[in-house]
Design a protein around this motif. Sequence first.
Motif, PDB file in Angstrom:
ATOM      1  N   ASP A   1       0.833  -1.216   0.000  1.00  0.00           N
ATOM      2  CA  ASP A   1       0.000   0.000   0.000  1.00  0.00           C
ATOM      3  C   ASP A   1       0.864   1.261   0.000  1.00  0.00           C
ATOM      4  O   ASP A   1       0.537   2.250  -0.672  1.00  0.00           O
ATOM      5  CB  ASP A   1      -0.927   0.007   1.222  1.00  0.00           C
ATOM      6  CG  ASP A   1      -2.023  -1.040   1.128  1.00  0.00           C
ATOM      7  OD1 ASP A   1      -2.302  -1.484  -0.014  1.00  0.00           O
ATOM      8  OD2 ASP A   1      -2.593  -1.414   2.167  1.00  0.00           O
ATOM      9  N   ALA A   2       1.967   1.238   0.756  1.00  0.00           N
ATOM     10  CA  ALA A   2       2.867   2.396   0.789  1.00  0.00           C
ATOM     11  C   ALA A   2       3.502   2.638  -0.581  1.00  0.00           C
ATOM     12  O   ALA A   2       3.626   3.793  -1.029  1.00  0.00           O
ATOM     13  CB  ALA A   2       3.947   2.186   1.846  1.00  0.00           C
ATOM     14  N   LEU A   3       3.893   1.552  -1.251  1.00  0.00           N
ATOM     15  CA  LEU A   3       4.463   1.699  -2.598  1.00  0.00           C
ATOM     16  C   LEU A   3       3.430   2.252  -3.570  1.00  0.00           C
ATOM     17  O   LEU A   3       3.739   3.127  -4.389  1.00  0.00           O
ATOM     18  CB  LEU A   3       4.988   0.347  -3.084  1.00  0.00           C
ATOM     19  CG  LEU A   3       6.234  -0.191  -2.383  1.00  0.00           C
ATOM     20  CD1 LEU A   3       6.563  -1.594  -2.889  1.00  0.00           C
ATOM     21  CD2 LEU A   3       7.418   0.731  -2.606  1.00  0.00           C
ATOM     22  N   HIS A   4       2.211   1.760  -3.493  1.00  0.00           N
ATOM     23  CA  HIS A   4       1.141   2.275  -4.356  1.00  0.00           C
ATOM     24  C   HIS A   4       0.927   3.772  -4.116  1.00  0.00           C
ATOM     25  O   HIS A   4       0.685   4.532  -5.057  1.00  0.00           O
ATOM     26  CB  HIS A   4      -0.163   1.523  -4.083  1.00  0.00           C
ATOM     27  CG  HIS A   4      -0.237   0.169  -4.731  1.00  0.00           C
ATOM     28  ND1 HIS A   4       0.108  -0.049  -6.042  1.00  0.00           N
ATOM     29  CD2 HIS A   4      -0.615  -1.046  -4.243  1.00  0.00           C
ATOM     30  CE1 HIS A   4      -0.057  -1.323  -6.341  1.00  0.00           C
ATOM     31  NE2 HIS A   4      -0.487  -1.956  -5.265  1.00  0.00           N
ATOM     32  N   TRP A   5       1.018   4.184  -2.877  1.00  0.00           N
ATOM     33  CA  TRP A   5       0.754   5.586  -2.535  1.00  0.00           C
ATOM     34  C   TRP A   5       1.897   6.503  -2.985  1.00  0.00           C
ATOM     35  O   TRP A   5       1.667   7.596  -3.495  1.00  0.00           O
ATOM     36  CB  TRP A   5       0.548   5.710  -1.028  1.00  0.00           C
ATOM     37  CG  TRP A   5       0.435   7.128  -0.536  1.00  0.00           C
ATOM     38  CD1 TRP A   5       1.379   7.844   0.105  1.00  0.00           C
ATOM     39  CD2 TRP A   5      -0.697   7.993  -0.689  1.00  0.00           C
ATOM     40  NE1 TRP A   5       0.921   9.109   0.378  1.00  0.00           N
ATOM     41  CE2 TRP A   5      -0.354   9.225  -0.094  1.00  0.00           C
ATOM     42  CE3 TRP A   5      -1.959   7.840  -1.257  1.00  0.00           C
ATOM     43  CZ2 TRP A   5      -1.223  10.304  -0.058  1.00  0.00           C
ATOM     44  CZ3 TRP A   5      -2.830   8.913  -1.213  1.00  0.00           C
ATOM     45  CH2 TRP A   5      -2.461  10.122  -0.625  1.00  0.00           C
ATOM     46  N   LEU A   6       3.149   6.030  -2.839  1.00  0.00           N
ATOM     47  CA  LEU A   6       4.298   6.894  -3.092  1.00  0.00           C
ATOM     48  C   LEU A   6       4.706   6.952  -4.558  1.00  0.00           C
ATOM     49  O   LEU A   6       5.166   7.993  -5.033  1.00  0.00           O
ATOM     50  CB  LEU A   6       5.496   6.422  -2.252  1.00  0.00           C
ATOM     51  CG  LEU A   6       5.369   6.608  -0.734  1.00  0.00           C
ATOM     52  CD1 LEU A   6       6.532   5.937  -0.023  1.00  0.00           C
ATOM     53  CD2 LEU A   6       5.312   8.092  -0.387  1.00  0.00           C
ATOM     54  N   ILE A   7       4.539   5.845  -5.289  1.00  0.00           N
ATOM     55  CA  ILE A   7       4.977   5.825  -6.694  1.00  0.00           C
ATOM     56  C   ILE A   7       3.982   6.615  -7.540  1.00  0.00           C
ATOM     57  O   ILE A   7       2.787   6.321  -7.536  1.00  0.00           O
ATOM     58  CB  ILE A   7       5.091   4.379  -7.217  1.00  0.00           C
ATOM     59  CG1 ILE A   7       6.153   3.623  -6.415  1.00  0.00           C
ATOM     60  CG2 ILE A   7       5.440   4.361  -8.698  1.00  0.00           C
ATOM     61  CD1 ILE A   7       6.265   2.160  -6.777  1.00  0.00           C
ATOM     62  N   PRO A   8       4.455   7.617  -8.288  1.00  0.00           N
ATOM     63  CA  PRO A   8       3.549   8.478  -9.062  1.00  0.00           C
ATOM     64  C   PRO A   8       3.093   7.855 -10.378  1.00  0.00           C
ATOM     65  O   PRO A   8       3.274   8.421 -11.456  1.00  0.00           O
ATOM     66  CB  PRO A   8       4.402   9.730  -9.303  1.00  0.00           C
ATOM     67  CG  PRO A   8       5.799   9.216  -9.353  1.00  0.00           C
ATOM     68  CD  PRO A   8       5.857   8.081  -8.370  1.00  0.00           C
ATOM     69  N   LEU A   9       2.529   6.655 -10.285  1.00  0.00           N
ATOM     70  CA  LEU A   9       1.973   5.983 -11.456  1.00  0.00           C
ATOM     71  C   LEU A   9       0.522   5.629 -11.150  1.00  0.00           C
ATOM     72  O   LEU A   9       0.086   5.648 -10.002  1.00  0.00           O
ATOM     73  CB  LEU A   9       2.767   4.708 -11.785  1.00  0.00           C
ATOM     74  CG  LEU A   9       4.227   4.876 -12.193  1.00  0.00           C
ATOM     75  CD1 LEU A   9       4.883   3.509 -12.328  1.00  0.00           C
ATOM     76  CD2 LEU A   9       4.359   5.653 -13.505  1.00  0.00           C
ATOM     77  N   THR A  10      -0.226   5.286 -12.203  1.00  0.00           N
ATOM     78  CA  THR A  10      -1.600   4.848 -11.983  1.00  0.00           C
ATOM     79  C   THR A  10      -1.583   3.473 -11.311  1.00  0.00           C
ATOM     80  O   THR A  10      -0.590   2.738 -11.375  1.00  0.00           O
ATOM     81  CB  THR A  10      -2.367   4.761 -13.307  1.00  0.00           C
ATOM     82  OG1 THR A  10      -1.780   3.736 -14.123  1.00  0.00           O
ATOM     83  CG2 THR A  10      -2.338   6.097 -14.036  1.00  0.00           C
ATOM     84  N   ARG A  11      -2.682   3.124 -10.670  1.00  0.00           N
ATOM     85  CA  ARG A  11      -2.749   1.835  -9.976  1.00  0.00           C
ATOM     86  C   ARG A  11      -2.558   0.674 -10.950  1.00  0.00           C
ATOM     87  O   ARG A  11      -1.908  -0.323 -10.613  1.00  0.00           O
ATOM     88  CB  ARG A  11      -4.098   1.713  -9.250  1.00  0.00           C
ATOM     89  CG  ARG A  11      -4.273   0.436  -8.429  1.00  0.00           C
ATOM     90  CD  ARG A  11      -3.149   0.254  -7.428  1.00  0.00           C
ATOM     91  NE  ARG A  11      -3.135   1.286  -6.422  1.00  0.00           N
ATOM     92  CZ  ARG A  11      -3.693   1.180  -5.222  1.00  0.00           C
ATOM     93  NH1 ARG A  11      -4.322   0.071  -4.890  1.00  0.00           N
ATOM     94  NH2 ARG A  11      -3.592   2.162  -4.354  1.00  0.00           N
ATOM     95  N   SER A  12      -3.086   0.787 -12.170  1.00  0.00           N
ATOM     96  CA  SER A  12      -2.925  -0.291 -13.150  1.00  0.00           C
ATOM     97  C   SER A  12      -1.454  -0.435 -13.559  1.00  0.00           C
ATOM     98  O   SER A  12      -0.959  -1.553 -13.740  1.00  0.00           O
ATOM     99  CB  SER A  12      -3.790  -0.017 -14.382  1.00  0.00           C
ATOM    100  OG  SER A  12      -3.399   1.188 -15.017  1.00  0.00           O
ATOM    101  N   GLN A  13      -0.735   0.686 -13.687  1.00  0.00           N
ATOM    102  CA  GLN A  13       0.678   0.619 -14.043  1.00  0.00           C
ATOM    103  C   GLN A  13       1.499   0.006 -12.907  1.00  0.00           C
ATOM    104  O   GLN A  13       2.393  -0.812 -13.142  1.00  0.00           O
ATOM    105  CB  GLN A  13       1.195   2.018 -14.377  1.00  0.00           C
ATOM    106  CG  GLN A  13       0.619   2.593 -15.661  1.00  0.00           C
ATOM    107  CD  GLN A  13       0.993   4.048 -15.860  1.00  0.00           C
ATOM    108  OE1 GLN A  13       1.266   4.772 -14.911  1.00  0.00           O
ATOM    109  NE2 GLN A  13       1.006   4.495 -17.104  1.00  0.00           N
ATOM    110  N   GLU A  14       1.181   0.401 -11.682  1.00  0.00           N
ATOM    111  CA  GLU A  14       1.882  -0.166 -10.533  1.00  0.00           C
ATOM    112  C   GLU A  14       1.618  -1.661 -10.408  1.00  0.00           C
ATOM    113  O   GLU A  14       2.538  -2.444 -10.123  1.00  0.00           O
ATOM    114  CB  GLU A  14       1.433   0.560  -9.259  1.00  0.00           C
ATOM    115  CG  GLU A  14       1.864   2.012  -9.197  1.00  0.00           C
ATOM    116  CD  GLU A  14       1.145   2.785  -8.105  1.00  0.00           C
ATOM    117  OE1 GLU A  14       1.487   3.950  -7.886  1.00  0.00           O
ATOM    118  OE2 GLU A  14       0.223   2.212  -7.475  1.00  0.00           O
TER     119      GLU A  14
END
Length: 360
Positions: free
Chosen positions: A188-201
Amino acid sequence: MAEFKTEPRHWLLIIALLLALYASYLLIAPYVGALVLAFVLSLLCISLHKRLEAKLPGKPNLAAALSCTALVVVIVLPAGLVFFAIVQQAAQFTKQSYQWLSKGGAEKLLQHPSIINGKEKIEHYLPIDSVNTQDIIQRLTEFASSFGKVLLDMGTKLVGDITGVLFGLFLMLFVLFFLLRDYDKVVDALHWLIPLTRSQENALLTEAKNVGRSAVMGSFLTGIAQGVAGGIAMSIVGMPGLFWGTMMAFASFIPLVGTALIWIPAALYLGLTGEWGWAAFLAGWGVIVVGSIDNFLRPILMQGSSNMNTLLIFLSLIGGIQLFGLIGVIYGPIIFALTAVLLKLYAIEFKGFLEQQDKS
């Protein structure tokens, strides 16, 4: 999509953050191998860990500790014992080979009629100078001597650096414990911090899982299975099974040639020394048993894994080993696969611009 307007303080914060991240990297650089291995193992073990965690509700620390303990018992301890045995058997084989060469075993073998006829045909059809038998024997002797020295240095270095090896293992398990225990929070922290869309992450994380599974399940386990099968046959014909089985396991990573790089010369040697029965047995075992493992086991283990082609897998393996050592067989494919995913995301994100540039 919400519009983001940058301000001077944003750039200051980004620059400060990059400097801090670089400084943090310098602090952990000596241990980055253990950290990356812990991350890869967490991706591979998370499904089994979740099942264990479900049987121990409210006890995440115990579940993570049991998962790490199981990893040590099932993989780490047997691998360490086997490695020491391989080095010992390899050193013994090198000593025997050197003695065989010194006593004229190679010279006698090279006088075999089949070897002489083959040598004459090679000299006749290929534009090369005459092959000197003594030069071949000298080179083989030098190789055996240098190979033995390499093994001795490897064993000495391993024993001398045993503290470092144990510390790296402890660090990997320590990090793995927290990654398993707090896996959902980390993701969840990686999803929040990485400036990509959820599908890209999700695409990046899924590819890392698939390639990690492919590198470990498809390559490692298939190589181990082929090495075990090949080592059994080598032991039966009177050769050091553990050593040559390990060589077969490594050779299994080479496309097209694979384990045949080991068992074909071994079968030829047995045949030239008059052991035609054992030579036929080893060749048949190599084709039927060892070859069948690669043809049937690898596709089963790699179901749903990354679709990297053979050339990219081979380049990622040899490049990973060159840069990171043996653990590079995992790092290399993951780096290549994530690069491929990023290229796909780039092509999707800038599709309009790329099409415009292609038409101009």
